[in-house]
Enzyme design. Sequence first.
Site, PDB file in Angstrom:
ATOM      1  CB  VAL A   1      24.013  -1.246 -22.498  1.00 35.70           C
ATOM      2  CG1 VAL A   1      24.851  -2.288 -21.782  1.00 35.70           C
ATOM      3  CG2 VAL A   1      24.099   0.087 -21.773  1.00 35.70           C
TER       4      VAL A   1
ATOM      5  CG  ASN B   1      24.640   8.046 -26.134  1.00 36.83           C
ATOM      6  OD1 ASN B   1      23.535   7.747 -26.586  1.00 36.83           O
ATOM      7  ND2 ASN B   1      24.797   8.790 -25.051  1.00 36.83           N
TER       8      ASN B   1
ATOM      9  CG  MET C   1      20.163   9.591 -25.655  1.00 34.65           C
ATOM     10  SD  MET C   1      20.958   9.778 -27.243  1.00 34.65           S
ATOM     11  CE  MET C   1      20.324  11.366 -27.724  1.00 34.65           C
ATOM     12  CB  CYS C   2      23.450   3.745 -26.420  1.00 36.21           C
ATOM     13  SG  CYS C   2      22.479   3.370 -27.903  1.00 36.21           S
ATOM     14  NE  ARG C   3      23.449   6.378 -21.107  1.00 38.95           N
ATOM     15  CZ  ARG C   3      23.489   7.703 -20.931  1.00 38.95           C
ATOM     16  NH1 ARG C   3      23.749   8.186 -19.731  1.00 38.95           N
ATOM     17  NH2 ARG C   3      23.297   8.511 -21.938  1.00 38.95           N
TER      18      ARG C   3
END
Length: 276
Positions: free
Chosen positions: A86, A112, A1-3
Amino acid sequence: MCRLFAYSGEPVWLDTLLIEPEASLVSQSMAAREAKTVVNGDGCGLGWYGERERPGLYRDTLPAWSDANLAGLCHQIRSGAFMAHVRSATAGEVSRANCHPFALGRHLFMHNGQIGGYDRLRRRIDSLIPDEFYGHRHGTGDSEAIFLIAAGQGLETDPVWAIDRALRLCLSAMTDMGIADPLRFSAVLMDGETTHAFRWSSDARPPTLYWRALEGGIAFSSEPCSLDASLWTPLAPNSFVRLDSSSMIASRFDPASQNPCETVSGIASEATRSAA
């Protein structure tokens, strides 16, 4: 998973929120605390609003912690509305075109989550993007596809409806293909004046998203940007927040239901005062 991280309020230097905090987004790119993927090093991106209507945009495949250009921009840019991301790639290869945020006209968007079974659905999902917007499809990921589908559903006039409709179309495609994996959606959409933050999933596990009232505005983040997590409030599952210069209102959001946008009363008055 992204942030991800977003801010709206009084203009601030970007580094004061994206780099300096003890658990900043750049720190999360190296050591996320609330994600299955601890390291988010598949690229980074930044979108911000300045004196012109259309936002500035920077994206690259370097990890945020080693991107000197990202740090340089954050040290020099002062903005009252910006977002940063990110990436930990789940759909689409590591490339600049697949890095968030995505921009179209005055809108910025980042996400996300994922469309379940996207590797089997990609052609079908692409077909949901109207021809007038397909020329803006530069990457191969599901997040950009959702954004462009929403653009064709009236993003300019009713962004919540457009996002809801885009997710419903994706859910329908998943059902038609017999895909049982979930569609998970934690996202922020900005137009320079209004910010929408969404937290929803077709199962019971929506990606995390928090908000916090700061001295001059409101911040949203995938996880708390301070070691003291109590300073941050999670968005309720299956809800969205609309934030503008005068108020912050939370409403129910569930594209899998018949009544996706019922208002949720009682969101913190502190947030409204800070955003004013």
